[in-house]
Motif scaffolding. Structure first.
Motif, PDB file in Angstrom:
ATOM      1  N   MET A   1      -8.334  14.724   1.035  1.00  0.00           N
ATOM      2  CA  MET A   1      -7.337  15.794   0.942  1.00  0.00           C
ATOM      3  C   MET A   1      -7.788  16.985   1.780  1.00  0.00           C
TER       4      MET A   1
ATOM      5  N   TRP B   1       0.838  -1.165   0.000  1.00  0.00           N
ATOM      6  CA  TRP B   1       0.000   0.000   0.000  1.00  0.00           C
ATOM      7  C   TRP B   1       0.886   1.233   0.000  1.00  0.00           C
TER       8      TRP B   1
ATOM      9  N   TRP C   1     -11.663   1.367   1.368  1.00  0.00           N
ATOM     10  CA  TRP C   1     -10.459   2.100   1.095  1.00  0.00           C
ATOM     11  C   TRP C   1     -10.833   3.514   0.698  1.00  0.00           C
TER      12      TRP C   1
ATOM     13  N   THR D   1      -9.655   7.997   0.593  1.00  0.00           N
ATOM     14  CA  THR D   1      -8.629   9.035   0.672  1.00  0.00           C
ATOM     15  C   THR D   1      -9.310  10.389   0.794  1.00  0.00           C
TER      16      THR D   1
ATOM     17  N   THR E   1      -5.071   8.347   3.797  1.00  0.00           N
ATOM     18  CA  THR E   1      -5.696   7.208   3.152  1.00  0.00           C
ATOM     19  C   THR E   1      -5.941   6.175   4.230  1.00  0.00           C
TER      20      THR E   1
ATOM     21  N   VAL F   1      -8.847   2.674 -11.430  1.00  0.00           N
ATOM     22  CA  VAL F   1      -9.027   3.722 -10.426  1.00  0.00           C
ATOM     23  C   VAL F   1     -10.419   3.512  -9.826  1.00  0.00           C
TER      24      VAL F   1
ATOM     25  N   THR G   1       1.358   5.685  -1.219  1.00  0.00           N
ATOM     26  CA  THR G   1       0.750   6.945  -1.641  1.00  0.00           C
ATOM     27  C   THR G   1       1.849   7.889  -2.111  1.00  0.00           C
ATOM     28  N   ASP G   2       1.564   8.699  -3.118  1.00  0.00           N
ATOM     29  CA  ASP G   2       2.532   9.653  -3.652  1.00  0.00           C
ATOM     30  C   ASP G   2       1.852  10.955  -4.003  1.00  0.00           C
ATOM     31  N   MET G   3       2.456  12.047  -3.588  1.00  0.00           N
ATOM     32  CA  MET G   3       1.903  13.374  -3.851  1.00  0.00           C
ATOM     33  C   MET G   3       2.698  14.054  -4.968  1.00  0.00           C
TER      34      MET G   3
ATOM     35  N   LEU H   1      -2.317   5.672   5.733  1.00  0.00           N
ATOM     36  CA  LEU H   1      -1.126   6.271   5.135  1.00  0.00           C
ATOM     37  C   LEU H   1      -1.355   7.770   5.088  1.00  0.00           C
TER      38      LEU H   1
ATOM     39  N   GLY I   1      -5.772  -1.954  -7.136  1.00  0.00           N
ATOM     40  CA  GLY I   1      -6.537  -0.779  -7.532  1.00  0.00           C
ATOM     41  C   GLY I   1      -5.838   0.493  -7.113  1.00  0.00           C
ATOM     42  N   LEU I   2      -6.397   1.593  -7.571  1.00  0.00           N
ATOM     43  CA  LEU I   2      -5.866   2.926  -7.277  1.00  0.00           C
ATOM     44  C   LEU I   2      -6.973   3.818  -6.748  1.00  0.00           C
ATOM     45  N   LEU I   3      -6.604   4.746  -5.879  1.00  0.00           N
ATOM     46  CA  LEU I   3      -7.477   5.872  -5.531  1.00  0.00           C
ATOM     47  C   LEU I   3      -6.728   7.146  -5.901  1.00  0.00           C
ATOM     48  N   SER I   4      -7.470   8.218  -6.100  1.00  0.00           N
ATOM     49  CA  SER I   4      -6.830   9.471  -6.442  1.00  0.00           C
ATOM     50  C   SER I   4      -7.482  10.636  -5.710  1.00  0.00           C
ATOM     51  N   ALA I   5      -6.699  11.378  -4.950  1.00  0.00           N
ATOM     52  CA  ALA I   5      -7.180  12.639  -4.384  1.00  0.00           C
ATOM     53  C   ALA I   5      -6.605  13.758  -5.234  1.00  0.00           C
TER      54      ALA I   5
ATOM     55  N   THR J   1      -2.982   6.722  -4.626  1.00  0.00           N
ATOM     56  CA  THR J   1      -2.755   5.659  -3.647  1.00  0.00           C
ATOM     57  C   THR J   1      -2.949   4.356  -4.388  1.00  0.00           C
ATOM     58  N   ALA J   2      -2.059   3.424  -4.207  1.00  0.00           N
ATOM     59  CA  ALA J   2      -2.214   2.120  -4.858  1.00  0.00           C
ATOM     60  C   ALA J   2      -2.174   1.025  -3.818  1.00  0.00           C
ATOM     61  N   LEU J   3      -2.953  -0.010  -4.093  1.00  0.00           N
ATOM     62  CA  LEU J   3      -3.013  -1.182  -3.244  1.00  0.00           C
ATOM     63  C   LEU J   3      -2.592  -2.373  -4.107  1.00  0.00           C
TER      64      LEU J   3
ATOM     65  N   LEU K   1     -13.905   7.499 -15.261  1.00  0.00           N
ATOM     66  CA  LEU K   1     -13.231   6.359 -14.642  1.00  0.00           C
ATOM     67  C   LEU K   1     -14.101   5.100 -14.630  1.00  0.00           C
TER      68      LEU K   1
ATOM     69  N   ALA L   1       0.055  11.306   2.991  1.00  0.00           N
ATOM     70  CA  ALA L   1       0.917  12.100   2.121  1.00  0.00           C
ATOM     71  C   ALA L   1       0.813  13.549   2.588  1.00  0.00           C
TER      72      ALA L   1
ATOM     73  N   ASP M   1       4.105   9.684   2.293  1.00  0.00           N
ATOM     74  CA  ASP M   1       4.968  10.391   1.353  1.00  0.00           C
ATOM     75  C   ASP M   1       5.079  11.831   1.811  1.00  0.00           C
TER      76      ASP M   1
ATOM     77  N   VAL N   1      -2.701  13.249  -5.646  1.00  0.00           N
ATOM     78  CA  VAL N   1      -2.183  12.265  -4.704  1.00  0.00           C
ATOM     79  C   VAL N   1      -2.816  10.930  -5.035  1.00  0.00           C
TER      80      VAL N   1
ATOM     81  N   GLY O   1     -11.917   8.217  -5.103  1.00  0.00           N
ATOM     82  CA  GLY O   1     -10.994   9.263  -4.708  1.00  0.00           C
ATOM     83  C   GLY O   1     -11.673  10.410  -4.016  1.00  0.00           C
TER      84      GLY O   1
ATOM     85  N   ASP P   1       6.256  15.785   0.524  1.00  0.00           N
ATOM     86  CA  ASP P   1       6.525  16.604  -0.647  1.00  0.00           C
ATOM     87  C   ASP P   1       6.581  18.047  -0.162  1.00  0.00           C
TER      88      ASP P   1
ATOM     89  N   VAL Q   1      -3.001  14.562   2.934  1.00  0.00           N
ATOM     90  CA  VAL Q   1      -3.880  13.607   2.275  1.00  0.00           C
ATOM     91  C   VAL Q   1      -3.744  12.276   2.995  1.00  0.00           C
TER      92      VAL Q   1
END
Lengths: 324, 324
Positions: free
Chosen positions: B45, A41, B41, B43, B132, A116, A43-45, B84, A82-86, A132-134, B21, B86, B120, A130, A119, B122, B130
């Motif tokens: 922000m 799991w 799951w 997220t 999760t 995705v 997360t990246d911003m 998590l 899967g992915l989530l996106s903020a 997030t992947a699982l 999506l 970010a 993460d 941002v 989010g 930044d 953010v």
């Protein structure tokens, strides 16, 4: 005077926060036990200005937001779930641009066999994504930064330096466009449309050949410093074995400059891993790889025709003031 | 002229992105099948200026970043697995302030039986957090926004309006401090240190009594519009049954104003859910609840001594220009 974040820089600040949170080990993903598997799991911003050159399209920004997270899943030897996106979006942003971003995210997720799933949306002064992947990996197959042993071979997937060369092209193109040279366009694609090495990571995990792994998102040398610290080892790189991407020659001033891009520029999103030497056959059947050196007791060094030199931990670091 | 995000507002933009999506249903969390369970799951922000009043401490900001995500896990009837985070941090931020933020996050996670597992970092112009959260719930126990049926009872955990009243206190206190009135301080705590209803959500899921659920983070009325749309139903609220928090009287101008805070102010993080009437006993043994109305065929209406009125979908919405 009170100490500020920029006085520490990213790596020391991360260490301090990990202390507060009681996180003792750092891998590309956090791990959660789930029966015989680990859920992994991450997360990246990403910010519009700091993380993307002007020429990046909305679609590329979305692709990247998915890809950087999927690369972390790949680095654990896991398959993505899967992915989530903020997303923080300036209210005046054109709708079409935002649609492009999410289309890029969707296309990257699909290309690598995932989706995705949801989010959050917020307004923001600067475009901020941002992801997030699982993912999931068998507990006896997971690959971590810890595990490399002296005598292991040091390897990378793919080639190195193209993303760094692409960044040069992109910065050069600012305000005047990139032109029509297919090589230069290909370089910016390498920067802005990275392929997370999910198949390779998964195949390496299943092969049982690798002893440690991470992605090289902040550049090869910084990644090696991380691997070295986590495993309590060192590395000796062989200069002539570094697989400098052929496209790098389009922008590099000379061989030294090309080597520097391959060693220190971030963004290639290749997997760096170590192997037991007797398992090289299994690994080579799992994925295309280049042996670039070996695991030693300590230090991160480069051996070339002229001798052996220490490599400084140079690469991309956030939260660092220019003079820091 | 090209259409901009602020022309649409958050809810329509979310719908457009969900279309791109291929996300057909919207719950507080995304769901992933995992054997007999769902992994849930989410997220969220948060930005320093838009989401926090000036008086919020670093610790409260960290607590909130964890709590809002845990509330989404609670709303599915799930137990939390981990968090998590970010963080986008302005480089000039004092280290001590950042340490406080992560201490708040850790304390909230611990208080509710879970942990911050990674994240993460930044750099960012504006402080951006953010979170999760991951959770788990049995597939035959999960609670979703879809599922309410006409004739069901409409219920809420806890009391309503205290977070909205706390926001008034906080805005009033800007530049001059909050003073020492324990009631006013308590109100700002209700805004800035919300308790995600994890125990209640979990107990309701296990009781089998609830037919739909979500949290009321954007205010009761907006939440009811979401539940109504997802379930294809309406709601009739009974004014005299709305559990207005007793602290609200400290700042409300009159009874109507207090009711307005309870109906439309965001931030209470209570659970709104529907029940089969014959299961009220099971639900009441699962958690403290207030029956506030019933599920109808359509519309979101309020019944009071003076008659029945339609409630407008008023509440907190991002990405909306003031004139929008």
């Amino acid at each position: 005077m009170a100490q500020r974040c920029e006085d520490l820089g990213e790596r020391r600040l991360v260490r301090r926060i990990a202390e507060i949170l009681g996180i003792s080990e750092r891998d590309d993903c956090a791990m959660v036990e789930d029966g015989e598997d680990y859920l992994v799991w991450t997360t990246d911003m990403l910010h519009r200005r700091a993380d993307f050159p002007d020429i990046a399209t909305g679609w590329q920004i979305g692709w990247m937001a998915a890809a950087v997270n999927l690369s972390d899943v790949a680095a654990m030897g896991a398959a993505p779930t899967g992915l989530l996106s903020a997303a923080g979006i300036p209210p005046e942003t054109e709708l079409e641009y935002v649609e492009e971003i999410f289309a890029g995210m969707k296309d990257c997720a699909r290309r690598f066999g995932t989706r995705v799933l949801g989010g959050d949306l917020d307004s923001s002064d600067e475009l901020t994504l941002v992801g997030t992947a699982l993912g999931r990996v068998e507990r006896n197959r997971v690959l971590r930064r810890r595990g490399a042993r002296p005598g292991d071979l040091l390897c990378t997937t793919g080639t190195l330096g193209a993303a760094g060369a692409g960044l040069r092209v992109a910065l050069e193109a600012e305000g005047k466009g990139i032109g029509s040279d297919p090589g230069l366009i290909a370089l910016t694609r390498r920067l802005l449309e990275p392929f997370p090495r999910l198949e390779e990571g998964r195949a390496l995990a299943l092969s049982g050949a690798a002893t440690s792994m991470m992605d090289n998102s902040d550049g090869l040398v910084l990644s090696l410093y991380e691997l070295a610290e986590a495993s309590g080892v060192g590395f000796l790189l062989q200069e002539e074995k570094i697989p400098i991407d052929p496209l790098v020659a389009l922008v590099a001033e000379d061989r030294d400059d090309a080597l520097d891009l391959a060693l220190t520029a971030g963004g290639d999103f290749e997997l760096i891993f170590t192997l037991r030497p007797e398992m090289i056959g299994e690994a080579a059947r799992a994925c295309r790889l280049a042996v670039i050196g070996e695991v030693t007791a300590e230090g991160v060094r480069l051996q070339s025709a002229g001798g052996t030199e220490d490599l400084k931990p140079r690469g991309y670091e956030h939260l660092r003031s220019p003079e820091g």
